[in-house]
Scaffold this active site. Structure first.
Site, PDB file in Angstrom:
ATOM      1  CE  LYS A  12      -4.421  -1.891   1.665  1.00  0.00           C
ATOM      2  NZ  LYS A  12      -3.924  -3.441   1.715  1.00  0.00           N
TER       3      LYS A  12
HETATM    4  C1  PLP Z   1      -4.590  -4.648   0.858  1.00  0.00           C
HETATM    5  C2  PLP Z   1      -3.783  -5.672   1.186  1.00  0.00           C
HETATM    6  C3  PLP Z   1      -4.043  -6.783   0.089  1.00  0.00           C
HETATM    7  C4  PLP Z   1      -5.296  -6.651  -0.769  1.00  0.00           C
HETATM    8  O1  PLP Z   1      -5.225  -5.799  -2.014  1.00  0.00           O
HETATM    9  P1  PLP Z   1      -6.300  -5.342  -2.786  1.00  0.00           P
HETATM   10  O2  PLP Z   1      -5.623  -4.219  -3.534  1.00  0.00           O
HETATM   11  O3  PLP Z   1      -7.518  -4.789  -1.634  1.00  0.00           O
HETATM   12  O4  PLP Z   1      -7.012  -6.532  -3.352  1.00  0.00           O
HETATM   13  C5  PLP Z   1      -3.035  -7.933   0.115  1.00  0.00           C
HETATM   14  N1  PLP Z   1      -2.361  -8.093   0.668  1.00  0.00           N
HETATM   15  C6  PLP Z   1      -1.749  -7.010   1.640  1.00  0.00           C
HETATM   16  C7  PLP Z   1      -0.598  -7.101   2.606  1.00  0.00           C
HETATM   17  C8  PLP Z   1      -2.630  -5.881   1.837  1.00  0.00           C
HETATM   18  O5  PLP Z   1      -2.395  -4.822   2.863  1.00  0.00           O
END
Ligand code: PLP
Length: 449
Positions: free
Chosen positions: A106
């Site tokens: 993120k």
């Molecule tokens: C947010 C997140 C996901 C999922 O990603 P999306 O874009 O919501 O599908 C997967 N792994 C981790 C560690 C995350 O923080």
């Protein structure tokens, strides 16, 4: 580039309007009017470009003319002092997306969004106030992404005692323009408080408010970058050496060349709200050499079921050990089906779901066989490959590792042994927690704000 709502393809908006409003007024999500194409010279030289160069070429058509090239050039360097190494692990590649400051993917979206917000609001005299509720990971990435960004202050609400000590330090250890509030209650209480504050007239008069919502296009677009960079490397038969934060013990087997493949790579993507996967589809349409994707989910398998049956059925979410993916009604699904029909999606997307027991099994097995630590989210993507191709795995294939395993040590270590902690996370643990504690009432929130 113009944008329109997934629910109204007549009226278009600028990038600035789409970013600053977040969600369309009709409740839809913003999508670009068209997905641009890389220039030929870019598409064929992705492997020779730096991560920041790929970022510039990928993002530029989506944000022009409102973010000028010279500013974007600068932005990609300040947002991405780290990159996304593509490492060889056992019989496949792993795209490590956790080399940013909060050790989760993120960071790529949050750091771009923070700088885009700041630029698009330059010259406004009232500072922008961002209010977010978090159950753990998003709050850390948003806090870190906006830290020190001019003209913006951020308040993160988190449930007291229900986030890990590391997450708490990522949210409440920064200070400066980032404030943290520990709420005596649950994540749902935090979310309710944020919603109520957004609806409060007095409050709205005093502050220009925004949410750093995960469905903002400014978070989506930069996520296409690491797919393009990795696909370019695969097409040239290259991968990276282990880096400081690579969670491996003993001798690395990364860094060597393998057979180049012009048909393109298949990515296995651990998915929850499907922003990451949607960005991957954008990278493919931009012209990066990608053959297809695996939509890997935990028991929250709404999308794999849709790909199989053709019926979309939103469900309440179940709690799992890959909790950042516990989403029963993924918002970005609306984006995916707005760009592509079911028939089209089936041409380049397969869905698979993975149970908690299977995740646990992978954590131990991959550590045993490849001396590599997966986190519970990456383990979903790894197992999905084995489930989809029990006989012979197509090659080249890359699994996305979305978080550093040290962030989930309590799950990983009993199964795989002690995880090496990367220097960025060690530094976070040295921070002091600077949070105000409040009861779960709106009056208490308005008072501290
Ligand atoms: C947010 C997140 C996901 C999922 O990603 P999306 O874009 O919501 O599908 C997967 N792994 C981790 C560690 C995350 O923080």
């Amino acid at each position: 580039m113009r944008y329109y709502s997934t629910r109204n393809k007549v009226e278009t908006l600028s990038f600035r309007q789409a970013v600053l409003s977040g969600l369309a007024r009709d409740g839809g999500l913003f999508i670009p009017e068209t997905i641009p194409q890389y220039r030929k010279a870019v598409a064929t030289s992705l492997a020779r470009m730096s991560f920041q160069e790929v970022a510039f070429e990928t993002i530029q058509p989506f944000v022009t003319p409102e973010i000028p090239d010279a500013f974007l050039e600068d932005l990609v360097h300040t947002a991405y002092p780290f990159s996304a190494p593509l490492i060889q692990v056992g019989d496949r590649l792993v795209l490590e997306l956790f080399h940013g400051p909060t050790a989760a993917f993120k960071d790529f979206g949050a750091r771009f969004m923070a700088r885009a917000f700041s630029y698009l609001r330059r010259g406004e005299d009232k500072p922008l106030h961002i209010l977010v509720a978090t159950s753990g990971d998003t709050g850390g990435a948003v806090a870190d992404g906006f830290y020190g960004v001019e003209g913006i202050s951020v308040t993160v609400l988190y449930p007291k005692g229900r986030v890990s000590p590391l997450q708490e330090r990522q949210i409440a250890g920064l200070g400066g323009n980032i404030s943290a509030i520990a709420v005596e209650g649950s994540f749902d209480d935090c979310q309710r408080l944020v919603k109520t504050a957004f609806g409060d007239k007095e409050f709205k008069k005093r502050f220009t408010l925004s949410s750093a919502n995960s469905i903002n296009v400014a978070r989506l677009i930069p996520q296409a970058v690491y797919y393009a960079a990795a696909a370019g490397k695969v097409a040239a038969g290259l991968c990276d050496k282990d880096e400081e934060a690579t969670p491996r013990v003993g001798k690395a087997d990364g860094g060597q060349k393998f057979s180049p493949d012009s048909k393109g790579v298949i990515f296995s993507v651990p998915s929850g709200n499907f922003g990451n996967l949607t960005a991957g589809l954008y990278a493919m349409k931009l012209g990066a050499p990608i053959r297809g994707f695996i939509a890997a989910t935990n028991i929250n398998k709404t999308v794999p079921d849709y790909l199989e049956s053709g019926y979309y059925e939103a469900r309440p979410s179940f709690a799992t050990i890959s909790n950042a993916m516990d989403v029963g009604d993924p918002s970005n699904f609306e984006r995916m089906i707005s760009h592509w029909s079911l028939t089209e999606l089936r041409n380049f997307l397969r869905g698979v779901w993975v149970s908690d027991d299977e995740i646990r099994e992978m954590l131990g097995q991959v550590r045993e066989q490849a001396a590599y630590f997966l986190d519970p989210h990456g383990a979903v993507a790894w197992r999905a490959v084995d489930k989809l191709f029990p006989q012979r795995q197509p090659s080249p294939l890359a699994v996305l590792a979305t978080a550093h395993p040290a962030k989930f040590a309590e799950t990983v270590e009993p199964l795989a042994g002690q995880v090496p902690v990367p220097p960025s996370l060690k530094k976070v643990m040295e921070r002091d927690v600077k949070a105000k504690t409040i009861g779960a009432e709106i009056a208490a929130l308005l008072e501290v704000l």
